[in-house]
Design a protein around this motif. Structure first.
Motif, PDB file in Angstrom:
ATOM      1  N   THR A  93     -56.331 -20.431  -9.856  1.00  0.00           N
ATOM      2  CA  THR A  93     -55.506 -21.467  -9.219  1.00  0.00           C
ATOM      3  C   THR A  93     -55.258 -22.611 -10.181  1.00  0.00           C
ATOM      4  O   THR A  93     -54.137 -23.114 -10.306  1.00  0.00           O
ATOM      5  CB  THR A  93     -56.226 -22.011  -7.975  1.00  0.00           C
ATOM      6  OG1 THR A  93     -56.652 -20.935  -7.184  1.00  0.00           O
ATOM      7  CG2 THR A  93     -55.306 -22.904  -7.180  1.00  0.00           C
ATOM      8  N   ARG A  94     -56.322 -23.021 -10.880  1.00  0.00           N
ATOM      9  CA  ARG A  94     -56.182 -24.160 -11.790  1.00  0.00           C
ATOM     10  C   ARG A  94     -55.310 -23.811 -12.992  1.00  0.00           C
ATOM     11  O   ARG A  94     -54.495 -24.626 -13.441  1.00  0.00           O
ATOM     12  CB  ARG A  94     -57.562 -24.595 -12.268  1.00  0.00           C
ATOM     13  CG  ARG A  94     -58.324 -25.286 -11.174  1.00  0.00           C
ATOM     14  CD  ARG A  94     -59.697 -25.657 -11.619  1.00  0.00           C
ATOM     15  NE  ARG A  94     -60.331 -26.543 -10.648  1.00  0.00           N
ATOM     16  CZ  ARG A  94     -61.560 -27.004 -10.771  1.00  0.00           C
ATOM     17  NH1 ARG A  94     -62.281 -26.664 -11.815  1.00  0.00           N
ATOM     18  NH2 ARG A  94     -62.069 -27.783  -9.864  1.00  0.00           N
ATOM     19  N   ALA A 125     -51.770 -23.792 -11.953  1.00  0.00           N
ATOM     20  CA  ALA A 125     -51.284 -25.175 -11.870  1.00  0.00           C
ATOM     21  C   ALA A 125     -50.954 -25.701 -13.260  1.00  0.00           C
ATOM     22  O   ALA A 125     -49.929 -26.368 -13.454  1.00  0.00           O
ATOM     23  CB  ALA A 125     -52.345 -26.054 -11.213  1.00  0.00           C
ATOM     24  N   GLY A 126     -51.811 -25.369 -14.237  1.00  0.00           N
ATOM     25  CA  GLY A 126     -51.576 -25.844 -15.595  1.00  0.00           C
ATOM     26  C   GLY A 126     -50.344 -25.233 -16.227  1.00  0.00           C
ATOM     27  O   GLY A 126     -49.527 -25.935 -16.819  1.00  0.00           O
ATOM     28  N   ASN A 173     -47.743 -23.844 -14.800  1.00  0.00           N
ATOM     29  CA  ASN A 173     -46.487 -24.169 -14.134  1.00  0.00           C
ATOM     30  C   ASN A 173     -45.920 -25.500 -14.634  1.00  0.00           C
ATOM     31  O   ASN A 173     -44.714 -25.711 -14.584  1.00  0.00           O
ATOM     32  CB  ASN A 173     -46.684 -24.209 -12.618  1.00  0.00           C
ATOM     33  CG  ASN A 173     -46.773 -22.807 -12.050  1.00  0.00           C
ATOM     34  OD1 ASN A 173     -46.488 -21.835 -12.754  1.00  0.00           O
ATOM     35  ND2 ASN A 173     -47.180 -22.699 -10.811  1.00  0.00           N
ATOM     36  N   GLU A 174     -46.819 -26.394 -15.082  1.00  0.00           N
ATOM     37  CA  GLU A 174     -46.327 -27.650 -15.657  1.00  0.00           C
ATOM     38  C   GLU A 174     -45.492 -27.387 -16.912  1.00  0.00           C
ATOM     39  O   GLU A 174     -44.621 -28.171 -17.255  1.00  0.00           O
ATOM     40  CB  GLU A 174     -47.505 -28.545 -16.055  1.00  0.00           C
ATOM     41  CG  GLU A 174     -48.138 -29.278 -14.903  1.00  0.00           C
ATOM     42  CD  GLU A 174     -49.311 -30.113 -15.351  1.00  0.00           C
ATOM     43  OE1 GLU A 174     -49.414 -30.392 -16.565  1.00  0.00           O
ATOM     44  OE2 GLU A 174     -50.124 -30.467 -14.495  1.00  0.00           O
ATOM     45  N   ALA A 216     -57.644 -28.787 -17.311  1.00  0.00           N
ATOM     46  CA  ALA A 216     -58.010 -30.031 -16.646  1.00  0.00           C
ATOM     47  C   ALA A 216     -58.397 -31.126 -17.638  1.00  0.00           C
ATOM     48  O   ALA A 216     -57.983 -32.264 -17.495  1.00  0.00           O
ATOM     49  CB  ALA A 216     -59.163 -29.783 -15.685  1.00  0.00           C
ATOM     50  N   TRP A 217     -59.184 -30.767 -18.638  1.00  0.00           N
ATOM     51  CA  TRP A 217     -59.794 -31.793 -19.483  1.00  0.00           C
ATOM     52  C   TRP A 217     -59.099 -31.985 -20.819  1.00  0.00           C
ATOM     53  O   TRP A 217     -59.240 -33.036 -21.452  1.00  0.00           O
ATOM     54  CB  TRP A 217     -61.277 -31.464 -19.753  1.00  0.00           C
ATOM     55  CG  TRP A 217     -62.044 -31.365 -18.492  1.00  0.00           C
ATOM     56  CD1 TRP A 217     -62.534 -30.230 -17.905  1.00  0.00           C
ATOM     57  CD2 TRP A 217     -62.416 -32.422 -17.611  1.00  0.00           C
ATOM     58  NE1 TRP A 217     -63.167 -30.517 -16.735  1.00  0.00           N
ATOM     59  CE2 TRP A 217     -63.117 -31.867 -16.537  1.00  0.00           C
ATOM     60  CE3 TRP A 217     -62.215 -33.807 -17.637  1.00  0.00           C
ATOM     61  CZ2 TRP A 217     -63.609 -32.628 -15.490  1.00  0.00           C
ATOM     62  CZ3 TRP A 217     -62.707 -34.564 -16.593  1.00  0.00           C
ATOM     63  CH2 TRP A 217     -63.398 -33.973 -15.547  1.00  0.00           C
ATOM     64  N   GLU A 218     -58.406 -30.971 -21.299  1.00  0.00           N
ATOM     65  CA  GLU A 218     -57.745 -31.055 -22.601  1.00  0.00           C
ATOM     66  C   GLU A 218     -56.282 -30.668 -22.459  1.00  0.00           C
ATOM     67  O   GLU A 218     -55.842 -29.640 -22.983  1.00  0.00           O
ATOM     68  CB  GLU A 218     -58.440 -30.120 -23.596  1.00  0.00           C
ATOM     69  CG  GLU A 218     -59.889 -30.460 -23.887  1.00  0.00           C
ATOM     70  CD  GLU A 218     -60.018 -31.549 -24.933  1.00  0.00           C
ATOM     71  OE1 GLU A 218     -59.005 -31.881 -25.560  1.00  0.00           O
ATOM     72  OE2 GLU A 218     -61.137 -32.067 -25.106  1.00  0.00           O
ATOM     73  N   PRO A 219     -55.499 -31.489 -21.731  1.00  0.00           N
ATOM     74  CA  PRO A 219     -54.126 -31.074 -21.423  1.00  0.00           C
ATOM     75  C   PRO A 219     -53.266 -30.822 -22.663  1.00  0.00           C
ATOM     76  O   PRO A 219     -52.389 -29.953 -22.627  1.00  0.00           O
ATOM     77  CB  PRO A 219     -53.585 -32.240 -20.600  1.00  0.00           C
ATOM     78  CG  PRO A 219     -54.505 -33.362 -20.827  1.00  0.00           C
ATOM     79  CD  PRO A 219     -55.831 -32.780 -21.137  1.00  0.00           C
ATOM     80  N   TYR A 220     -53.533 -31.535 -23.750  1.00  0.00           N
ATOM     81  CA  TYR A 220     -52.698 -31.321 -24.952  1.00  0.00           C
ATOM     82  C   TYR A 220     -53.055 -30.011 -25.640  1.00  0.00           C
ATOM     83  O   TYR A 220     -52.182 -29.300 -26.143  1.00  0.00           O
ATOM     84  CB  TYR A 220     -52.836 -32.508 -25.899  1.00  0.00           C
ATOM     85  CG  TYR A 220     -52.183 -33.756 -25.367  1.00  0.00           C
ATOM     86  CD1 TYR A 220     -50.813 -33.970 -25.530  1.00  0.00           C
ATOM     87  CD2 TYR A 220     -52.910 -34.691 -24.662  1.00  0.00           C
ATOM     88  CE1 TYR A 220     -50.201 -35.090 -25.018  1.00  0.00           C
ATOM     89  CE2 TYR A 220     -52.305 -35.819 -24.137  1.00  0.00           C
ATOM     90  CZ  TYR A 220     -50.950 -36.016 -24.323  1.00  0.00           C
ATOM     91  OH  TYR A 220     -50.342 -37.115 -23.798  1.00  0.00           O
TER      92      TYR A 220
END
Lengths: 150, 178
Positions: free
Chosen positions: A70-71, A74-75, A77-78, A107-111
């Motif tokens: 799920t997470r 979510a990531g 799809n951005e 979640a923690w390292e979006p870049y």
């Protein structure tokens, strides 16, 4: 009592009754009502609880897998790529990260995660995966395919 | 980029307000989309217990489009609890009584039945038309993309647009259009 013959061992029911029951009561300590106080009831519920615990060890892994997926969804799809393509492209690029790590990165390292999606998108475009096309934006990844196809 | 800014995510834990225009959209497919925003499923920090869901305002719920002949075939069941208290309502009947109900039920049914569901539904605001109170509209910071573009009805095109539309053939002068 000391048994000297092997036949009598068959009738021996383990250690003293107190300790045998104590082992069950310790496992039933957090139950409510007679389930924790009366041995004959407690032992049934302890057995059931142990069965649940056995099944739960498997279910916990499945639940975590669902949560991580799920997470990750979510990531990704951005960044305009779908989950299947993302995982397949990472695999093809020899980036062998599992769901747990990918979810943590999302979640923690979006870049870092964005860089991974860029690699995946470039790979998917180069390999001609059906779910992606040249209109998808890819940042800063240059491959041989990117140079020849554009 | 500094080491701190690298992981900076403003408003990660804030409630965001989304708006969705239900004009000509399939309510059951829309429910799957809206559900994600209501429950916070689109955030990488999602967890069923961490209450990261957002608010969604749905406008023009009176203009939804049901697929096929579902207006006539889809039936909503209700039981009062008393003997003989069962009733079945067709979708078009329900829609004339309350134009928000079909979408509301679609979204409610798209979520799992747990204790959180009713609280999640509290964050959903459905309006049958575009008249949304300004206090709600001021919060909105995101628009959810519609599932499909709304086509213009043929009678809403102006005469010039129809005339200038590219044609393959011209009818002969003596051709009679029945």
């Amino acid at each position: 009592m000391v048994f000297t013959t092997a036949v009598n061992f068959i009738r021996a029911r383990g250690p003293d009754e107190l300790w045998r029951k104590r082992r069950i009561f310790k496992l039933a300590a957090h139950f409510i009502g007679r389930k924790r106080n009366c041995y004959s009831i407690a032992v049934r519920y302890v057995h059931r609880a142990l069965v649940y615990a056995t099944k739960g060890r498997k279910l916990k892994k499945l639940d975590m897998k669902d949560l991580w997926e799920t997470r990750i969804i979510a990531g990704v799809n951005e960044h305009d790529i779908d989950y299947r393509t993302f995982r397949e492209s990472l695999y093809r690029s020899d980036i062998l990260l599992n769901r747990k790590v990918l979810a943590d990165l999302a979640a923690w390292e979006p870049y870092t995660f964005k860089a991974l999606t860029d690699v995946a998108k470039r790979r998917a475009i180069d390999d001609g995966l059906a779910s992606i096309n040249n209109e998808h934006k890819v940042d800063g990844i240059i491959t041989r395919g990117a140079l020849t196809k554009s | 980029m500094s080491a701190l800014k690298r992981v900076q995510q403003w408003a990660t834990f804030a409630r965001i307000w989304h708006i969705y225009d239900a004009t000509w959209q399939n309510p059951f497919k829309s429910a799957e989309v809206v559900k994600k925003f209501l429950m916070g499923l689109y955030k990488p920090i999602y967890h069923p217990l961490n209450d990261c869901g957002d608010h969604v305002i749905i406008i023009n719920s009176g203009e939804i489009a049901l697929p096929g002949d579902e207006w006539k075939k889809r039936v909503y069941f209700h039981h009062t609890g008393y003997p003989g208290g069962a009733s079945w309502t067709l979708a078009w009947e329900l829609h004339t009584k309350d134009p928000t109900m079909i979408l509301k039920k679609a979204i409610y049914n798209s979520m799992d039945g747990n204790l959180q569901r009713r609280h999640t539904m509290q964050r959903l605001h459905i309006f049958p038309d575009a008249n949304v109170p300004k206090s709600l509209l001021d919060n909105v910071s995101n628009q959810i993309r519609q599932l499909r573009p709304v086509p213009t009805r043929l009678d809403r095109y102006t005469a010039e647009e129809v005339a200038s539309y590219p044609k393959l053939i011209d009818y002969p002068k003596d051709y009679i259009i029945r």
